[in-house]
Scaffold this motif. Structure first.
Motif, PDB file in Angstrom:
ATOM      1  N   LEU A 283      15.611 -35.938 102.269  1.00 37.05           N
ATOM      2  CA  LEU A 283      14.103 -35.939 102.584  1.00 37.05           C
ATOM      3  C   LEU A 283      13.570 -34.779 101.986  1.00 37.05           C
ATOM      4  N   ILE A 284      14.307 -33.539 101.991  1.00 33.46           N
ATOM      5  CA  ILE A 284      13.831 -32.163 101.469  1.00 33.46           C
ATOM      6  C   ILE A 284      13.719 -32.297  99.981  1.00 33.46           C
ATOM      7  N   HIS A 285      14.773 -32.903  99.476  1.00 33.77           N
ATOM      8  CA  HIS A 285      14.947 -32.991  97.977  1.00 33.77           C
ATOM      9  C   HIS A 285      13.797 -34.049  97.472  1.00 33.77           C
TER      10      HIS A 285
ATOM     11  N   THR B 253      14.961 -20.835  98.841  1.00 30.27           N
ATOM     12  CA  THR B 253      15.239 -21.880  97.808  1.00 30.27           C
ATOM     13  C   THR B 253      16.428 -22.718  98.035  1.00 30.27           C
ATOM     14  N   PRO B 254      16.448 -23.938  98.288  1.00 31.57           N
ATOM     15  CA  PRO B 254      17.639 -24.751  98.918  1.00 31.57           C
ATOM     16  C   PRO B 254      18.619 -24.862  97.673  1.00 31.57           C
ATOM     17  N   ASP B 255      18.036 -24.492  96.519  1.00 30.05           N
ATOM     18  CA  ASP B 255      19.213 -25.025  95.412  1.00 30.05           C
ATOM     19  C   ASP B 255      19.461 -23.567  94.914  1.00 30.05           C
ATOM     20  N   GLY B 256      19.156 -22.344  95.493  1.00 29.22           N
ATOM     21  CA  GLY B 256      19.517 -20.970  94.754  1.00 29.22           C
ATOM     22  C   GLY B 256      20.856 -20.360  95.426  1.00 29.22           C
ATOM     23  N   PRO B 257      21.402 -19.470  95.033  1.00 29.87           N
ATOM     24  CA  PRO B 257      20.885 -18.721  93.677  1.00 29.87           C
ATOM     25  C   PRO B 257      21.598 -19.243  92.465  1.00 29.87           C
TER      26      PRO B 257
ATOM     27  N   HIS C  73      19.661 -29.160  93.997  1.00 29.92           N
ATOM     28  CA  HIS C  73      20.499 -29.590  94.832  1.00 29.92           C
ATOM     29  C   HIS C  73      20.532 -28.899  96.215  1.00 29.92           C
ATOM     30  N   VAL C  74      19.922 -29.826  97.217  1.00 30.60           N
ATOM     31  CA  VAL C  74      19.651 -29.016  98.229  1.00 30.60           C
ATOM     32  C   VAL C  74      21.100 -28.647  99.206  1.00 30.60           C
TER      33      VAL C  74
ATOM     34  N   ALA D 212      11.179 -24.112  98.602  1.00 32.13           N
ATOM     35  CA  ALA D 212      10.809 -24.133  97.236  1.00 32.13           C
ATOM     36  C   ALA D 212      11.865 -24.294  96.373  1.00 32.13           C
ATOM     37  N   TRP D 213      11.967 -24.940  94.965  1.00 34.61           N
ATOM     38  CA  TRP D 213      13.126 -24.893  94.251  1.00 34.61           C
ATOM     39  C   TRP D 213      12.970 -23.453  93.503  1.00 34.61           C
ATOM     40  N   HIS D 214      14.445 -23.210  93.121  1.00 39.59           N
ATOM     41  CA  HIS D 214      14.483 -21.878  92.401  1.00 39.59           C
ATOM     42  C   HIS D 214      13.681 -21.769  91.160  1.00 39.59           C
TER      43      HIS D 214
END
Length: 206
Positions: free
Chosen positions: A197-199, A123-127, A133-134, A48-50
């Motif tokens: 694909l995730i993005h 969170t693929p774009d965290g922290p 951005h994955v 899930a996005w941050h």
């Protein structure tokens, strides 16, 4: 000494009231769960996005697998401690670390948890971003373990949006929340194709 005691108290009190607010919003909102996710005991990796990190883990706890274990990958920064303490009230555990601090250690911990049959959330774009951005970590964990990545994004009819780097979204009480849930098998994909694909799955409106 006083400052230290106040900080310690804040890390208990603030997460407690934060969880009460989140729980109140969740209970008073109408929830939709369109999903292709099969109900099994296999470990999954929630993505899930941050900016939407609050509610996807609650999908796991209160709808998908109420008695299951979920370990959230949360940064070692101070704000990460508040987040970890907040989710502890929903009986969710934490793996502390991030791409910038303790990266190798936290990846190994996450891989061990998934191989042991436990689910994790990331969170693929965290922290710290960049937003949406994955980063590589989620793909590495999925491909080392063979677990499916379950992408969860939320859409709320009424919400507050904060002026933070992640444009954090908090649905308002009595709103309608739709959980967009899609399971992905990226085990045989290249790193870049998997990240794309995730993005794209997490940002269906783009």
């Amino acid at each position: 000494m006083i400052k230290k005691s106040l900080d310690k108290l804040a890390k208990i009190v603030i997460p407690f009231f934060a969880f009460l607010l989140v729980r109140f919003i969740y209970l008073t909102s109408k929830k939709n769960y369109p999903t292709d996710l099969e109900n099994s005991n296999e470990p999954i990796i929630i993505a899930a996005w941050h900016g939407e990190l609050i509610f996807p883990p609650l999908f796991f706890r209160y709808f998908y697998r109420p008695k299951g274990k979920l370990f959230m990958m949360i940064s070692e920064h101070k704000d990460g401690e508040y987040i970890a303490n907040t989710f502890s009230y929903a009986k969710l555990d934490a793996i502390r670390g991030s791409s910038s601090r303790g990266a190798a250690r936290v990846l190994l911990q996450a891989i061990k948890k998934v191989k042991a049959g436990e689910s994790i959330a990331i969170t693929p774009d965290g922290p710290r971003g960049p937003r949406h951005h994955v980063q590589d970590g989620i793909v590495l964990i999925a491909q080392k373990t063979g677990a499916k990545v379950v992408c969860i994004s939320i859409e709320a009819s009424k919400f507050w949006q904060f002026n933070s780097w992640d444009k954090f979204i908090l649905p308002k009480p009595f709103s309608e929340i739709t959980f967009h849930v899609k399971s992905l098998d990226i085990s045989n994909m290249s790193l870049e194709d998997a990240k794309i694909l995730i993005h794209d799955t997490l940002t269906p409106s783009l």
